[in-house]
Design an enzyme around this catalytic site. Structure first.
Site, short mmCIF file in Angstrom:
data_model
loop_
_atom_site.label_atom_id
_atom_site.label_comp_id
_atom_site.label_asym_id
_atom_site.label_seq_id
_atom_site.Cartn_x
_atom_site.Cartn_y
_atom_site.Cartn_z
CG HIS A 23 53.01 22.71 -14.36
ND1 HIS A 23 53.69 23.36 -15.34
CD2 HIS A 23 52.56 21.57 -14.92
CE1 HIS A 23 53.66 22.65 -16.45
NE2 HIS A 23 52.96 21.55 -16.22
CG HIS A 30 58.50 22.32 -17.02
ND1 HIS A 30 58.12 23.00 -15.89
CD2 HIS A 30 57.69 22.76 -18.01
CE1 HIS A 30 57.10 23.81 -16.19
NE2 HIS A 30 56.84 23.69 -17.48
C1 BG6 Z 1 54.27 24.57 -19.78
C2 BG6 Z 1 54.78 24.98 -21.14
O1 BG6 Z 1 55.02 25.18 -18.77
O2 BG6 Z 1 54.33 23.17 -19.66
C3 BG6 Z 1 53.97 24.31 -22.23
O3 BG6 Z 1 54.72 26.39 -21.27
C4 BG6 Z 1 53.95 22.82 -22.04
O4 BG6 Z 1 54.49 24.63 -23.51
C5 BG6 Z 1 53.55 22.46 -20.60
O5 BG6 Z 1 53.02 22.27 -22.94
C6 BG6 Z 1 53.75 20.98 -20.35
O6 BG6 Z 1 53.17 20.64 -19.13
P1 BG6 Z 1 52.48 19.23 -18.89
O7 BG6 Z 1 52.09 19.25 -17.47
O8 BG6 Z 1 51.34 19.15 -19.84
O9 BG6 Z 1 53.53 18.21 -19.21
#
Ligand code: BG6
Length: 514
Positions: free
Chosen positions: A202, A264
């Site tokens: 995402h 990420h």
């Molecule tokens: C998720 C993780 O993929 O991404 C979480 O599993 C994390 O642990 C999250 O909190 C962070 O995403 P964002 O968009 O809130 O930075």
């Protein structure tokens, strides 16, 4: 990723709306879960408001709970009412409420056991009508079900592309190490073609992440200095204030490294490091990113302690709220050795990046929420300042703020007004919110739109996922073999060892929240 061009930022602060996605059915497995309530459904509402989907979209949610269509629809209203914050904003806006009313009637629910062929036969019977020629199967289930659900879909003949498209969206985590990611890829690719698989990360849906590509490749100024000649090092941070919350069981088996780094943080790394693609076509972009993933050189087994730090939060205070010790949280084993923080140093072995260290860090229960890429440039030679009072100039820094307060800032030195030559650090800043009208979003809208359109640019390809796991596997192995994460108090910037990691190279972390 749809490319359009707007020259006059203020007057055209919204990109022109592309046409609605083709009529299709979105089948969500794990539809009663958090992801569907917090992100997928609100995204569909926002997409309806923005004209990215129209009445040709049908939604079928599958889950184990005993619900009927109406109870399922109500659950989203109830969730938004109770949740506040993320995923709930649509209820406060009449335009989004109208979109919800428009969408609501096209949402159905089916109770099913994902291990039972009968569930899939029933689903097949449901997939009739004009919108069912094109189907996206979205796996928002527990990760161990990704393979089995795909297998059942294939067995029922649901993945065969006859009258339209059949696509499989697979949520994160894609495997929990290299071997399991390879096994999952093998399983999926034995059932369907790579062109039908959409591996979701995402972070790629975030505007600021996509903007790294645009900032680099649409601006001579940035790209001209974007290499080892000018760049001293790069820091990539995803600091979170949230603690493990109710995700104890999942998180304790994963840890910060698996949860955030090969996915990420490496996506951010790839955006920073990739060579310009020939076009913004999915394969052109993904080929360039794949080269980066393959070129990542993390520590070898035996050298992990020198280049990777793990930490675990203990009791403390985050933003005025007290946070308990990680090891005492629900679902966490009292003798857990799982890390909630990781910092590492790695290199990207390419001509452009030879010798430039990349420092990555991420953690839970930290002092600030701050996701950023900080590019630190080399110092000037100083010769011209000899004999003056200026002993040292801070390096130029480009701070790409992914979230919150999305934007970019350039730190440089300017002359302080007055008769003497004196310098002061100054900052030039671009904030998204100042320049553009920001529509309500969860960050999933572009991903869902691209999924319906058949654009894989913002999704991960099999080879990229595997190379990413390969790069972190020695760290996973070394940590599994023994040792403990270093404690840090909740509400701080992480363990001291992370500071020492940079200090031993004569560097320091960019201050969180600055
Ligand atoms: C998720 C993780 O993929 O991404 C979480 O599993 C994390 O642990 C999250 O909190 C962070 O995403 P964002 O968009 O809130 O930075």
């Amino acid at each position: 990723m749809t490319i359009t061009r707007s020259n006059e930022a203020r007057r055209e602060s919204k990109a022109p709306t592309p046409p609605p996605a083709p009529a299709a059915t979105l089948v969500i497995f794990g539809a009663t879960g958090d992801l569907t309530h917090r992100l997928l459904m609100p995204s569909l509402i926002y997409m309806t408001s923005a004209g990215l989907v129209d009445d040709g979209l049908q939604v079928i949610g599958l889950g184990r709970s005993d619900l009927d269509d109406e109870a399922f629809r109500n659950s989203f209203e109830q969730f938004a009412g109770e949740a506040g914050g993320e995923g709930a904003g649509w209820q406060k806006d009449p335009a989004h409420l109208a979109s919800w009313r428009r969408l609501r009637g096209r949402i159905r629910y089916r109770r099913g056991d994902f291990g039972d062929a009968q569930t899939f036969e029933e689903l097949k019977a449901d997939l009739v009508g004009a919108s069912a020629a094109n189907v996206v199967f979205y796996l928002a289930t527990a990760p161990e079900l990704f393979g089995p659900v795909a297998e059942q879909l294939a067995k029922a003949g649901l993945l065969k592309e006859e009258a339209g498209f059949r696509r499989l969206a697979v949520e994160k985590p894609f495997g929990h190490d290299l071997a399991s990611a390879e096994a999952l890829n093998r399983k999926l690719l034995g059932l369907i073609d790579e062109s039908q698989i959409y591996r979701v990360d995402h972070f790629l849906g975030k505007e600021t992440v996509q903007n790294i590509m645009v900032a680099r490749f649409a601006n001579t100024l940035i790209e001209a200095v974007w290499n080892a000649h000018y760049i001293d090092h790069v820091q990539i941070t995803a600091a979170e204030t949230v603690d493990v919350g109710r995700r104890g069981e999942f998180y304790d088996a994963a840890g910060a490294l698996r949860d955030m780094v090969p996915n990420h943080l490496f996506q951010l790394l790839a955006m920073v490091c990739m060579e310009p693609p020939n076009s913004f076509d999915a394969e052109a972009v993904r080929n360039e990113k794949a080269k980066v993933f393959r070129a990542i050189r993390g520590p070898r087994l035996g050298k992990v302690a020198q280049a990777a730090v793990r930490g675990v939060y203990t009791a403390g205070e985050v933003g005025g709220n007290s946070v308990g010790d990680y090891r005492k949280a629900d679902g966490i084993a009292a003798d857990s050795r799982t890390e909630t923080y990781v910092a590492l140093k790695l290199f990207v072995d390419s001509w452009r990046w030879a010798g430039v260290p990349f420092y990555l860090r991420t953690g839970k229960a930290m002092s600030h929420r701050d996701t950023e890429v900080v590019v630190v440039f080399k110092p000037v030679p100083f010769a011209q300042f000899r004999g003056t009072d200026i002993a040292k100039l801070p390096p130029n820094r480009l701070v790409i703020q992914i979230q919150p307060d999305e934007g970019m800032a350039l730190d440089f030195s300017a002359k302080r007004p007055g008769p003497a030559i004196d310098t002061a650090p100054v900052r030039m800043r671009f904030r998204y919110a100042d320049q553009f009208e920001l529509a309500a979003s969860t960050g999933y809208e572009t991903l869902l739109y691209d999924l319906l359109l058949g654009d894989q640019t913002l999704f991960q390809r099999a080879d990229g996922v595997e190379s990413a796991w390969r790069a972190v596997q020695p760290i996973l192995d070394a940590w599994a073999a023994g040792g403990e994460p270093e404690p840090y108090a909740a509400g701080t910037a992480g363990p001291d060892a992370a500071d020492r990691l940079l200090a031993s190279d004569g560097r320091q972390w960019h201050e969180l929240g600055s």
